[in-house]
Design a protein around this motif. Sequence first.
Motif, PDB file in Angstrom:
ATOM      1  N   MET A 165      45.834 109.039  98.861  1.00 20.01           N
ATOM      2  CA  MET A 165      46.414 108.173  97.835  1.00 20.01           C
ATOM      3  C   MET A 165      47.229 107.059  98.499  1.00 20.01           C
ATOM      4  N   LYS A 166      47.039 105.844  98.012  1.00 20.16           N
ATOM      5  CA  LYS A 166      47.773 104.719  98.568  1.00 20.16           C
ATOM      6  C   LYS A 166      49.261 104.846  98.252  1.00 20.16           C
ATOM      7  N   PRO A 167      50.136 104.465  99.205  1.00 28.30           N
ATOM      8  CA  PRO A 167      51.566 104.399  98.890  1.00 28.30           C
ATOM      9  C   PRO A 167      51.824 103.303  97.856  1.00 28.30           C
ATOM     10  N   ARG A 168      52.718 103.591  96.910  1.00 35.50           N
ATOM     11  CA  ARG A 168      53.031 102.634  95.845  1.00 35.50           C
ATOM     12  C   ARG A 168      54.363 101.954  96.140  1.00 35.50           C
ATOM     13  N   ALA A 169      54.441 100.694  95.779  1.00 30.88           N
ATOM     14  CA  ALA A 169      55.666  99.945  96.046  1.00 30.88           C
ATOM     15  C   ALA A 169      56.006  99.035  94.880  1.00 30.88           C
ATOM     16  N   VAL A 170      57.294  98.838  94.685  1.00 34.29           N
ATOM     17  CA  VAL A 170      57.817  97.766  93.848  1.00 34.29           C
ATOM     18  C   VAL A 170      58.409  96.737  94.798  1.00 34.29           C
ATOM     19  N   VAL A 171      58.039  95.480  94.611  1.00 33.27           N
ATOM     20  CA  VAL A 171      58.430  94.422  95.542  1.00 33.27           C
ATOM     21  C   VAL A 171      59.302  93.394  94.825  1.00 33.27           C
ATOM     22  N   PHE A 172      60.495  93.195  95.349  1.00 34.54           N
ATOM     23  CA  PHE A 172      61.400  92.138  94.907  1.00 34.54           C
ATOM     24  C   PHE A 172      61.242  91.003  95.920  1.00 34.54           C
ATOM     25  N   ALA A 173      60.813  89.832  95.472  1.00 33.05           N
ATOM     26  CA  ALA A 173      60.472  88.803  96.466  1.00 33.05           C
ATOM     27  C   ALA A 173      60.588  87.400  95.893  1.00 33.05           C
ATOM     28  N   TYR A 174      60.828  86.448  96.811  1.00 32.31           N
ATOM     29  CA  TYR A 174      60.902  85.033  96.465  1.00 32.31           C
ATOM     30  C   TYR A 174      60.698  84.241  97.747  1.00 32.31           C
ATOM     31  N   HIS A 175      60.383  82.969  97.590  1.00 31.95           N
ATOM     32  CA  HIS A 175      60.315  82.026  98.717  1.00 31.95           C
ATOM     33  C   HIS A 175      59.124  82.346  99.622  1.00 31.95           C
ATOM     34  N   ASN A 176      59.005  81.602 100.718  1.00 28.54           N
ATOM     35  CA  ASN A 176      57.866  81.759 101.619  1.00 28.54           C
ATOM     36  C   ASN A 176      57.816  83.132 102.284  1.00 28.54           C
ATOM     37  N   VAL A 177      58.980  83.657 102.650  1.00 25.39           N
ATOM     38  CA  VAL A 177      59.005  84.999 103.240  1.00 25.39           C
ATOM     39  C   VAL A 177      58.497  86.020 102.229  1.00 25.39           C
ATOM     40  N   GLY A 178      58.863  85.848 100.972  1.00 23.01           N
ATOM     41  CA  GLY A 178      58.357  86.733  99.931  1.00 23.01           C
ATOM     42  C   GLY A 178      56.851  86.670  99.809  1.00 23.01           C
ATOM     43  N   VAL A 179      56.305  85.457  99.857  1.00 23.41           N
ATOM     44  CA  VAL A 179      54.857  85.275  99.757  1.00 23.41           C
ATOM     45  C   VAL A 179      54.145  85.970 100.916  1.00 23.41           C
ATOM     46  N   ARG A 180      54.571  85.693 102.139  1.00 14.96           N
ATOM     47  CA  ARG A 180      53.875  86.218 103.309  1.00 14.96           C
ATOM     48  C   ARG A 180      54.017  87.738 103.424  1.00 14.96           C
ATOM     49  N   CYS A 181      55.191  88.255 103.147  1.00 15.45           N
ATOM     50  CA  CYS A 181      55.386  89.703 103.279  1.00 15.45           C
ATOM     51  C   CYS A 181      54.664  90.469 102.166  1.00 15.45           C
ATOM     52  N   LEU A 182      54.603  89.916 100.971  1.00 12.35           N
ATOM     53  CA  LEU A 182      53.798  90.529  99.915  1.00 12.35           C
ATOM     54  C   LEU A 182      52.339  90.600 100.357  1.00 12.35           C
ATOM     55  N   GLN A 183      51.854  89.537 100.959  1.00 16.73           N
ATOM     56  CA  GLN A 183      50.470  89.521 101.419  1.00 16.73           C
ATOM     57  C   GLN A 183      50.231  90.537 102.538  1.00 16.73           C
ATOM     58  N   VAL A 184      51.231  90.767 103.379  1.00 15.15           N
ATOM     59  CA  VAL A 184      51.098  91.797 104.421  1.00 15.15           C
ATOM     60  C   VAL A 184      50.961  93.177 103.795  1.00 15.15           C
TER      61      VAL A 184
END
Length: 312
Positions: A1-20
């Motif tokens: 089973m895939k690990p599940r996450a809730v992501v709080f994010a904004y700005h370019n770092v938010g974009v890139r880390c969400l994509q990771v």
Amino acid sequence: MKPRAVVFAYHNVGVRCLQVLLARGVDVALVVTHEDSPTENIWFGSVASVAAEHGIPVVTPADPKSAELRAAVSAARPDFIFSFYYRHMLPVDLLAMAARGAYNMHGSLLPKYRGRVPTNWAVLNGETETGATLHEMAAKPDAGAILAQTPVPILPDDTAAQVFDKTTVAAEQTLWRVLPALLAGEAPHLPNDLARGSYFGGRKPEDGRIDWTKPAQQVYNLIRAVAPPYPGAFTDIGDERFIVARARLTRPGAIQSDLPPGLHVSDNAVFAICGDGRAIAIHELRHQRDGQETVVTPAGFAQLIHSSRHPS
């Protein structure tokens, strides 16, 4: 089973880390981000758009302590909570909803430069290195155990925006490198010795006001630290406001002058004399009036100053 996450994010770092996270196979069940402010210069990527492209539900609560947000996070049943340049502190009871921990990406080499706008502060203070740190979230900001860090250089003429671009890449590299170990429960949790670090608060546009009586290196650091797309370092001459958008520190003795500290124009060039007698060459000067900015030439600057000092 895939690990599940809730992501709080904004700005370019938010974009890139969400994509990771998505590239590493994490099931992102919910993204929490901010509504873009109409008064802010939005020069960065949209986390909400990335989430929408991947079919991930998005919420934009004004208050991270709201019951509605708590209910949404609880319903997502996260293994992990991640915060990537989200602008609010998250309450401890919310962090506790993540069964396997809550982690934040911070734009400095912790414990140095905890707090707000760390990249701008690092440039302002003349640092030669900064970076990105993934750390465990705690009640205090940027105070939890360190999982991984990636350093980046700050070159002598780098602006904060240029350093932020490097930090964004460092954040992506840091998360990509440590995430497999974190998901496997094997990531290191190293001490974050706050006594060896520093904390800095937020900055306001008014903090960009230039004091020309200060040494040239300090003035130049301020110009670099808040250069566009940030609000910019500025000076007022009479009723006219000028923003120094691009500049370069000259070598000592390059401009011999007995002129007082401040902006001057000579030989179709604008330059500034600082308190230590050293000069800064101004490569782009903007005139601000009624909320609008226009680039001014040396001749245009001279005319504005003359009009300001000799009103008709």
